[in-house]
Write a protein that holds these residues in place. Structure first.
Motif, mmCIF file in Angstrom:
data_model
loop_
_atom_site.group_PDB
_atom_site.id
_atom_site.type_symbol
_atom_site.label_atom_id
_atom_site.label_comp_id
_atom_site.label_asym_id
_atom_site.label_seq_id
_atom_site.Cartn_x
_atom_site.Cartn_y
_atom_site.Cartn_z
ATOM 1 N N ARG A 92 0.826 -1.207 0.000
ATOM 2 C CA ARG A 92 0.000 0.000 0.000
ATOM 3 C C ARG A 92 0.861 1.258 0.000
ATOM 4 N NH1 ARG A 92 -2.433 -2.983 4.266
ATOM 5 N NH2 ARG A 92 -4.326 -4.058 3.629
ATOM 6 N N THR A 96 1.358 4.141 -3.093
ATOM 7 C CA THR A 96 1.025 5.556 -2.948
ATOM 8 C C THR A 96 2.175 6.453 -3.382
ATOM 9 O OG1 THR A 96 -0.425 5.037 -1.077
ATOM 10 C CG2 THR A 96 0.291 7.324 -1.300
ATOM 11 N N TRP A 97 3.410 6.142 -2.920
ATOM 12 C CA TRP A 97 4.478 7.102 -3.180
ATOM 13 C C TRP A 97 5.089 7.002 -4.576
ATOM 14 C CZ3 TRP A 97 6.866 3.802 0.987
ATOM 15 C CH2 TRP A 97 7.834 2.933 0.496
ATOM 16 N N LEU A 100 3.165 8.977 -7.193
ATOM 17 C CA LEU A 100 3.242 10.387 -6.797
ATOM 18 C C LEU A 100 4.616 10.968 -7.104
ATOM 19 C CD1 LEU A 100 1.680 12.694 -5.546
ATOM 20 C CD2 LEU A 100 2.378 11.897 -3.281
ATOM 21 N N LEU A 210 -0.917 6.453 5.578
ATOM 22 C CA LEU A 210 -1.180 7.077 4.290
ATOM 23 C C LEU A 210 -0.557 8.470 4.225
ATOM 24 C CD1 LEU A 210 -2.578 7.007 1.551
ATOM 25 C CD2 LEU A 210 -4.638 7.884 2.643
ATOM 26 N N ALA A 213 3.080 8.021 3.621
ATOM 27 C CA ALA A 213 3.341 7.614 2.237
ATOM 28 C C ALA A 213 3.220 8.803 1.291
ATOM 29 C CB ALA A 213 2.374 6.503 1.821
ATOM 30 N N LEU A 214 2.228 9.658 1.516
ATOM 31 C CA LEU A 214 2.094 10.870 0.711
ATOM 32 C C LEU A 214 3.307 11.779 0.903
ATOM 33 C CD1 LEU A 214 -1.688 11.699 1.322
ATOM 34 C CD2 LEU A 214 -0.654 10.848 -0.793
ATOM 35 N N GLY A 217 6.129 10.448 -1.152
ATOM 36 C CA GLY A 217 5.931 10.736 -2.565
ATOM 37 C C GLY A 217 6.291 12.166 -2.916
#
Length: 346
Positions: A92, A96-97, A100, A210, A213-214, A217
């Motif tokens: 996961r 996400t990253w 991005l 999350l 992870a953002l 990114g």
């Protein structure tokens, strides 16, 4: 030909440094990162002298301090990636990253360097289609890592085998979350309460993961921009970048419980991993000066293909011939085609 060689150098070196670093058992992720950045700094210093740029090193804000800050941003991105992996699992978090990273690099390239200026409608359409191919391939590769064929389930619901290579962009080895199973007492009330508390904690942990992870990114997608903006030779811009990575990694390692002294063999492996990362860093700076930030960084993300290939055929995660392996190979082909066409567009 030079562009092709730089692209191959990035994909191979950045695709292999993470599996090499993860091959050392028992080391903390902060210790791995510190040792890798030390090896990267050694390579950056060698490249500086071999390239004849040692006499050009100055302490100006643009050619030194901005790239140094970029290196510290890379280390913070690694910190976010570690925390994201611990909370929501590698599949996961990387899902996400990684996309991005590509998007952020393209946005920086368009806004700061006007790299899409003069593109025709046909080129925009082709670029968009190729980005869809790359991102689809990346999602397939990462999705295959979450397959039930990969290993036992962890506490966050992911299934990951250990040991195995971590999948990360240009930049940081991912931490492996370890699930600890505690024997339940005979009291069913206590068991129910514990289960309820765990269920309540999972959504919050997922949200925090999350966010991390953002953060990875965003930070990894633009850490090299200051060095590119300086408009200096790649080996000159990479030197303060490597210093920033090393300093920030040392601070993070100290924060995680102090710097751990390794025995010569594992230390040598991690330093060698850092040399591989350094090769990719210098090649990336050389590549983006030729093809632009968005295109160059998209090509660099194809190092994920090497990571996935090593995972399948060396670490057997997922097992060769399994459904998960076939999914990963399909992703490799999609992302490879998309990245190759993007590289040929400039």
């Amino acid at each position: 030909m030079t562009t092709l060689l730089l692209s191959l150098a990035i994909v191979v070196s950045w695709g292999s440094w993470i599996p090499v670093a993860q091959a050392v058992p028992g080391a903390k992720q902060s210790t791995r990162t510190f040792s890798v950045t030390a090896g990267n700094l050694v390579f950056a210093t060698i490249a500086l002298f071999v390239g004849g740029s040692a006499g050009q090193v100055g302490l100006g804000w643009k050619e030194f301090w901005l790239p140094l800050a970029g290196g510290m941003v890379w280390a913070l991105g690694s910190f976010c990636a570690f925390r994201a992996t611990e909370r929501i699992g590698l599949a996961r978090a990387a899902g996400t990253w990684t996309p991005l990273n590509i998007i952020v690099a393209f946005v920086f390239g368009a806004l700061l360097f006007s790299e899409l200026k003069g593109f025709s409608a046909g080129k925009y359409a082709a670029l968009g289609g190729c980005l869809v191919l790359v991102l689809s391939g990346v999602f397939l590769i990462i999705g295959s890592q979450g397959s039930s064929e990969n290993g036992p389930a962890t506490a966050d619901g992911d299934r990951r085998a250990a040991p195995g290579p971590a999948l990360g962009p240009a930049g940081g080895a991912s931490a492996t979350a370890i699930a600890t199973v505690v024997a339940a007492p005979a009291d069913t009330t206590t068991t129910t309460s514990a289960a309820t508390a765990t269920a309540d904690a999972q959504p919050r942990a997922h949200r925090i993961g999350l966010i991390y992870a953002l953060g990875a990114g965003l930070l990894w997608g633009g850490y090299f921009i200051p060095a590119q903006w300086a408009h200096v030779p790649s080996q000159l811009g990479n030197f303060p970048l490597a210093i920033g990575m090393f300093v920030a990694a040392a601070v993070l390692a100290a924060r995680e419980g102090g710097l751990v002294v390794l025995t010569p063999r594992p230390l040598g492996v991690l330093l060698g991993s850092g040399l591989l990362f350094g090769i990719g860093s210098v090649a990336l700076l050389g590549l983006v000066s030729r093809v632009g930030t968005g295109v160059g960084f998209t090509i660099a993300q194809l190092s994920l293909l090497v990571n996935a290939g090593v995972g399948i055929w060396v670490f057997k995660v997922p097992a060769p011939g399994s459904k998960a392996a076939k999914t990963a190979i399909a992703g490799i082909l999609l992302a490879g085609v998309g990245g190759t066409v993007i590289g040929a567009m400039r």
